[in-house]
Design a protein around this motif. Structure first.
Motif, PDB file in Angstrom:
ATOM      1  N   LEU A  47      -1.090 110.374  71.213  1.00 31.73           N
ATOM      2  CA  LEU A  47      -2.134 109.480  70.721  1.00 31.73           C
ATOM      3  C   LEU A  47      -2.596 109.883  69.318  1.00 31.73           C
ATOM      4  N   ALA A  48      -2.686 111.195  69.082  1.00 34.08           N
ATOM      5  CA  ALA A  48      -3.137 111.675  67.769  1.00 34.08           C
ATOM      6  C   ALA A  48      -2.145 111.301  66.671  1.00 34.08           C
ATOM      7  N   LEU A  49      -0.865 111.346  67.016  1.00 32.06           N
ATOM      8  CA  LEU A  49       0.165 111.061  66.013  1.00 32.06           C
ATOM      9  C   LEU A  49       0.684 109.628  66.089  1.00 32.06           C
ATOM     10  N   GLY A  50       0.233 108.890  67.097  1.00 29.67           N
ATOM     11  CA  GLY A  50       0.821 107.581  67.361  1.00 29.67           C
ATOM     12  C   GLY A  50       0.282 106.433  66.559  1.00 29.67           C
ATOM     13  N   GLY A  51      -0.763 106.659  65.749  1.00 26.91           N
ATOM     14  CA  GLY A  51      -1.237 105.607  64.858  1.00 26.91           C
ATOM     15  C   GLY A  51      -2.539 104.955  65.254  1.00 26.91           C
ATOM     16  N   ALA A  52      -3.041 105.200  66.480  1.00 27.29           N
ATOM     17  CA  ALA A  52      -4.312 104.590  66.887  1.00 27.29           C
ATOM     18  C   ALA A  52      -5.477 105.405  66.336  1.00 27.29           C
ATOM     19  N   ALA A  53      -6.378 104.734  65.637  1.00 25.68           N
ATOM     20  CA  ALA A  53      -7.533 105.428  65.059  1.00 25.68           C
ATOM     21  C   ALA A  53      -8.548 105.749  66.146  1.00 25.68           C
ATOM     22  N   ARG A  54      -9.158 106.913  66.021  1.00 24.22           N
ATOM     23  CA  ARG A  54     -10.175 107.325  66.988  1.00 24.22           C
ATOM     24  C   ARG A  54     -11.469 106.551  66.737  1.00 24.22           C
ATOM     25  N   ALA A  55     -12.059 106.053  67.823  1.00 22.43           N
ATOM     26  CA  ALA A  55     -13.316 105.317  67.703  1.00 22.43           C
ATOM     27  C   ALA A  55     -14.426 106.245  67.235  1.00 22.43           C
ATOM     28  N   GLU A  56     -15.429 105.664  66.591  1.00 22.54           N
ATOM     29  CA  GLU A  56     -16.550 106.450  66.085  1.00 22.54           C
ATOM     30  C   GLU A  56     -17.366 107.037  67.228  1.00 22.54           C
ATOM     31  N   ARG A  57     -18.225 108.015  66.904  1.00 20.57           N
ATOM     32  CA  ARG A  57     -19.141 108.687  67.827  1.00 20.57           C
ATOM     33  C   ARG A  57     -18.426 109.665  68.749  1.00 20.57           C
ATOM     34  N   PHE A  58     -17.288 110.170  68.296  1.00 22.87           N
ATOM     35  CA  PHE A  58     -16.555 111.198  69.041  1.00 22.87           C
ATOM     36  C   PHE A  58     -17.205 112.559  68.837  1.00 22.87           C
ATOM     37  N   VAL A  59     -17.272 113.359  69.912  1.00 28.38           N
ATOM     38  CA  VAL A  59     -17.714 114.745  69.789  1.00 28.38           C
ATOM     39  C   VAL A  59     -16.653 115.631  70.442  1.00 28.38           C
ATOM     40  N   PRO A  60     -16.451 116.825  69.940  1.00 32.33           N
ATOM     41  CA  PRO A  60     -15.410 117.703  70.501  1.00 32.33           C
ATOM     42  C   PRO A  60     -15.616 117.940  72.000  1.00 32.33           C
ATOM     43  N   VAL A  61     -14.518 118.126  72.707  1.00 33.54           N
ATOM     44  CA  VAL A  61     -14.444 118.410  74.145  1.00 33.54           C
ATOM     45  C   VAL A  61     -14.833 117.188  74.983  1.00 33.54           C
ATOM     46  N   LEU A  62     -16.055 116.668  74.820  1.00 36.54           N
ATOM     47  CA  LEU A  62     -16.519 115.560  75.654  1.00 36.54           C
ATOM     48  C   LEU A  62     -16.077 114.199  75.145  1.00 36.54           C
ATOM     49  N   GLY A  63     -15.527 114.146  73.945  1.00 38.86           N
ATOM     50  CA  GLY A  63     -15.046 112.893  73.403  1.00 38.86           C
ATOM     51  C   GLY A  63     -16.152 111.875  73.197  1.00 38.86           C
TER      52      GLY A  63
END
Length: 510
Positions: A47-63
């Motif tokens: 997923l990290a390398l696959g091109g999908a951008a991470r949605a905003e409001r992400f926090v480490p570990v808990l996402g």
């Protein structure tokens, strides 16, 4: 002495065996944990390398877990966040992490078409996550089943929903709306506020309970509000407050009792109906249960069939009333807000129903002329997206919108996001029934309008629901004038699915 030695030897052997078994269990657990971590890491990398951008409001570990839980009971609510994330990333998916679960949110018709149709076999119902709180209702019914089991069940149920049952629905819905009209007549002109959301909930339960099980209104009102509705309320709460399932509170115990009581009630009805069938006694006006049981062979019937039928009936109750009730109350609300649109709908209702001879029921052909009323109902389902999201789980790796999706990923389809996209629906947040007049809504494409899902797993009861709703809506608006009686009317519930009013929907009646 020999006996003592034998006992000691046996004890030693038991201890050694126990240790070996314990070691084997520990090793098996370690292996399973290692595999889970490896699968998780693989999905993370793809997923990290696959091109999908991470949605905003992400926090480490808990996402994104924190953001989603903060949204529970607030505005923007959980479904609003999914819609925002999905539409912001469209036409590509957005990466979302809930606890340690990898998800992507999609809000694009082409991506939805791939999930729901062109690569359907790769996307299964997510019974371990999003559907899990509702499994006490849905079980292995049509909504959650897969493969050959699903195909067999769909064939059996679609056969029961033939044209004759649609004609029955007109009569059943007419009787139900007449009963509601009698209640409204008692408060007409008195300035007393009526809570229509709950009235529609009871009405649609009466309709579906009679259509499925031939229950009288009294039987429906006795059983459903005391058993079924509280069960649904608790399931809805558990979908956003999953810890409720594990806390042995008073509500937890009451919920278990209600589920057991509802199951017993339905299974007893099935057994009585089956005994009548075996004895040769037939129902002169067969309901859906009669039609489904007619497809069951004598040697096939047993406890497994009873359990499956119970799940199918509960699925019908869920699908057959919640969405219809929400559709009706939001349509009334919007028509009351938009006087010119109410005038158009009332004129059409008067023309169509006014032409029906006294004592006769309208036919399906006559009801087909309620074009504006049906367009208003369809626009409500778009604007309010009463089912805001559906989810699927990728069985194998795939590509969505040019982005790699590893197997095991949960795909969250934001129906609300698609329905509110300005590029698909100009003035998306306005109530405009004209979008659907004379088949105009078909021009935009099936996968841009998804209140009943699209593809092979679309809702079997959608025609039944719209037929019932047009009877109820047209009857009420030509007979009564509704006026909003609460400043909180229009406020959406942040936890329940289908999306219902947060504080009820209050109207006075003239």
């Amino acid at each position: 002495m020999a006996l003592d030695l034998a006992r000691v030897t046996l004890a030693v052997l038991v201890v050694v065996l126990a240790l070996r078994v314990a070691d084997a269990v520990v090793i098996a657990r370690v292996v399973r944990a290692t595999k889970k971590i490896a699968h998780w890491a693989r999905r993370e990398i793809i997923l990290a390398l696959g091109g999908a951008a991470r949605a905003e409001r992400f926090v480490p570990v808990l996402g994104h877990t924190v953001a989603l839980f903060k949204a529970v009971g607030r505005y923007p609510c959980t479904w609003d966040l999914f819609a925002t994330w999905g539409t912001t990333a469209a036409p590509r998916p957005a990466r979302v992490q809930i606890f340690q679960r990898h998800c992507v949110v999609v809000a694009d018709p082409e991506l939805v078409k791939r999930v729901m149709q062109t690569n359907l076999k790769n996307y299964k119902k997510d019974t371990e996550f999003s559907y899990e709180p509702f499994l006490e209702i849905l079980g292995t019914g049509l909504v959650t089943s897969e493969g050959e089991t699903w195909r067999a069940q769909r064939q059996r149920i679609s056969s029961a929903l033939r044209i004759e049952i649609l004609d029955d629905i007109i009569a059943i819905a007419t009787r139900a709306v007449n009963r509601l009209s009698d209640k409204l007549e008692k408060v007409r002109g008195k300035g007393e506020a009526v809570e229509l959301a709950e009235e529609f909930r009871l009405l649609t339960l009466q309709v579906i309970a009679e259509a499925i099980l031939s229950l009288t209104p009294e039987q429906s009102d006795e059983v459903m509000p005391n058993l079924y509705l509280p069960i649904m309320d608790e399931c809805n709460r558990r979908s956003l407050e999953p810890w409720r399932k594990f806390l042995p509170t008073r509500e937890w115990r009451e919920h278990r009792k209600r589920v057991a009581a509802l199951n017993k009630y339905i299974v007893d009805l099935i057994r009585v109906r089956w005994k009548k069938r075996v004895s040769g006694e037939t129902n002169p006006n067969p309901d859906i249960l009669d039609r489904v049981l007619a497809s069951v062979e004598m040697e096939e019937y047993g406890s497994d069939v009873e359990e499956q039928m119970c799940f199918e009936i509960k699925t019908f109750l869920l699908a057959g009333h919640e969405t219809s009730a929400a559709m009706l109350v939001w349509t009334i609300y919007e028509l009351v807000k938009n006087e010119d649109k109410m005038t158009e709908a009332v004129a059409e209702a008067n023309k169509v129903l006014g032409a029906v001879k006294p004592g006769n029921l309208p036919t399906r052909d006559e009801l087909a002329h309620l074009d504006y009323c049906v367009s208003a109902l369809k626009e409500t389902l778009r604007l309010y997206s009463v089912v805001p999201v559906v989810t699927r789980r990728a069985v194998e790796d795939d590509v969505l919108g040019g982005c790699k999706i590893p197997k095991g990923t949960t795909v969250i389809i934001s129906l609300q996001g698609i329905h509110h996209r300005e590029d698909l629906w100009p003035n998306a947040m306005s109530f405009e029934p004209e979008r659907f007049l004379n088949g105009k809504g078909d021009e935009i494409g099936n996968y841009a309008y998804l209140p009943f899902i699209q593809g092979p797993r679309n809702c079997l009861g959608q025609y039944l629901a719209l037929l019932e709703a047009r009877v109820v809506l047209a009857t009420l608006i030509r007979r009564f004038k509704f006026k909003s009686a609460s400043a909180n009317n229009g406020k959406k519930h942040t936890k329940a699915i289908p999306i219902a009013p947060a504080d009820g929907m209050w109207f006075t009646v003239e």
